[in-house]
Enzyme design. Structure first.
Site, short mmCIF file in Angstrom:
data_model
loop_
_atom_site.label_atom_id
_atom_site.label_comp_id
_atom_site.label_asym_id
_atom_site.label_seq_id
_atom_site.Cartn_x
_atom_site.Cartn_y
_atom_site.Cartn_z
N LYS A 212 26.03 38.41 -10.13
CA LYS A 212 26.45 37.05 -10.49
C LYS A 212 27.94 37.03 -10.85
CE LYS A 212 21.83 35.78 -12.23
NZ LYS A 212 21.09 35.20 -13.39
N TYR B 77 17.43 28.20 -6.44
CA TYR B 77 16.83 28.09 -7.77
C TYR B 77 15.89 26.89 -7.89
CZ TYR B 77 19.72 31.80 -9.91
OH TYR B 77 20.29 33.01 -10.27
N PHE C 28 18.31 24.59 -18.64
CA PHE C 28 19.40 25.49 -18.25
C PHE C 28 19.78 25.36 -16.78
CE2 PHE C 28 15.44 27.94 -17.87
CZ PHE C 28 15.53 28.44 -16.58
N ARG D 86 13.57 44.84 -10.42
CA ARG D 86 13.35 44.02 -11.63
C ARG D 86 13.32 44.92 -12.87
NH1 ARG D 86 13.32 38.34 -11.46
NH2 ARG D 86 11.63 38.33 -12.99
N THR E 197 15.17 39.03 -18.66
CA THR E 197 16.13 37.94 -18.44
C THR E 197 17.10 37.80 -19.61
OG1 THR E 197 14.39 36.78 -17.21
CG2 THR E 197 16.30 35.46 -17.91
N ARG F 257 20.87 44.77 -17.55
CA ARG F 257 21.11 43.71 -18.52
C ARG F 257 21.16 44.24 -19.94
NH1 ARG F 257 16.78 39.66 -15.56
NH2 ARG F 257 18.24 38.56 -14.18
N ASN G 210 23.66 37.17 -17.22
CA ASN G 210 22.95 38.45 -17.25
C ASN G 210 23.18 39.32 -16.03
OD1 ASN G 210 21.51 36.91 -15.49
ND2 ASN G 210 19.64 36.81 -16.72
N HIS H 86 20.72 39.01 -10.31
CA HIS H 86 19.48 38.35 -9.89
C HIS H 86 18.69 39.34 -9.05
CE1 HIS H 86 16.71 35.50 -7.99
NE2 HIS H 86 16.96 36.16 -6.87
N GLU I 58 14.69 34.04 -0.11
CA GLU I 58 16.05 34.18 -0.62
C GLU I 58 16.96 34.93 0.36
OE1 GLU I 58 15.42 36.02 -4.44
OE2 GLU I 58 14.51 34.21 -5.28
P1 IDP Z 1 15.28 36.09 -13.81
O1 IDP Z 1 16.72 36.04 -13.34
O2 IDP Z 1 15.09 37.19 -14.81
O3 IDP Z 1 14.29 36.09 -12.70
P2 IDP Z 1 14.59 33.29 -14.20
O4 IDP Z 1 13.54 32.82 -15.16
O5 IDP Z 1 14.28 33.24 -12.75
O6 IDP Z 1 15.05 34.75 -14.66
O7 IDP Z 1 15.89 32.40 -14.50
C1 IDP Z 1 16.99 32.39 -13.62
C2 IDP Z 1 18.25 32.55 -14.44
O8 IDP Z 1 18.42 31.40 -15.28
C3 IDP Z 1 18.25 33.73 -15.41
O9 IDP Z 1 18.61 34.95 -14.82
C4 IDP Z 1 19.26 33.28 -16.43
O10 IDP Z 1 20.60 33.43 -15.95
C5 IDP Z 1 18.94 31.79 -16.55
N1 IDP Z 1 17.91 31.50 -17.57
C6 IDP Z 1 16.57 31.65 -17.45
N2 IDP Z 1 15.91 31.27 -18.56
C7 IDP Z 1 16.86 30.84 -19.42
C8 IDP Z 1 16.82 30.30 -20.74
O11 IDP Z 1 15.75 30.14 -21.37
N3 IDP Z 1 18.01 29.99 -21.32
C9 IDP Z 1 19.20 30.14 -20.68
N4 IDP Z 1 19.29 30.62 -19.42
C10 IDP Z 1 18.14 30.98 -18.79
MG MG Z 2 13.92 34.60 -11.28
#
Ligand code: IDP
Ligand code: MG
Length: 140
Positions: free
Chosen positions: A9, A49, A57, A85, A91, A102, A116, A119, A130
């Site tokens: 990212k 997304y 968010f 993962r 996350t 992370r 973070n 992805h 994707e």
């Molecule tokens: P992932 O990247 O671990 O799969 P996802 O739930 O798919 O997590 O969320 C996509 C991205 O959105 C996350 O990597 C993070 O950057 C952001 N994100 C997800 N949940 C939150 C939250 O509760 N607060 C703020 N940002 C979030």
């Molecule tokens: Mg995800």
């Protein structure tokens, strides 16, 4: 052969962590089979997304992902989706275990979207979807 989509990212690119992420993927034994640096637009991100549309968010996430170039990577090998993962960690970088990308390299900066570094696709269906978004040329 299983494939996953990895993104470094904008925070990871700005902090010069592309090599660090690639090293962790390669050292684990996964094969990098495609890689590019690109800037993405809103419509690509809304597609990528889609599952998060409407969440608090979502808009900050789209803005963050457009804030600078990203690096898109396809990695392959048995169980690479689950394995990456695990390498990425949770996350929330505060919760992510030390030893993960992370957990080692990111922190919660109190922003609306958590920054973070990476992805990673979460299922074979997500990975196919994707990879088609970021590497349409691979399916031709
Ligand atoms: P992932 O990247 O671990 O799969 P996802 O739930 O798919 O997590 O969320 C996509 C991205 O959105 C996350 O990597 C993070 O950057 C952001 N994100 C997800 N949940 C939150 C939250 O509760 N607060 C703020 N940002 C979030
Ligand atoms: Mg995800």
């Amino acid at each position: 052969m299983e494939r996953t989509l990895i993104l470094v990212k904008p925070d990871g690119v700005k902090r010069n962590l592309v090599g660090e992420v690639l090293s962790r993927v390669e050292n684990k034994g996964y094969q990098i089979t495609a890689l590019k640096m690109l800037s993405v637009d809103r419509s690509l991100l809304v597609t990528h997304y889609a599952e998060h549309e409407g969440k608090p968010f979502f808009e900050p996430l789209v803005e963050f992902m457009m804030s600078g170039p990203i690096v898109a990577i396809v990695a392959e090998r048995n169980r690479v989706i689950e394995g990456f993962r695990k390498l990425a960690g949770a996350t929330d970088p505060t919760i992510a275990e030390p030893g993960t990308i992370r957990g080692d390299l990111a922190r919660d900066q109190g922003t609306k979207v958590v920054q973070n570094i990476v992805h990673g696709s979460d299922s074979p269906e997500s990975a196919d979807r994707e990879i088609n978004i970021f590497f349409p040329e691979l399916s031709k």
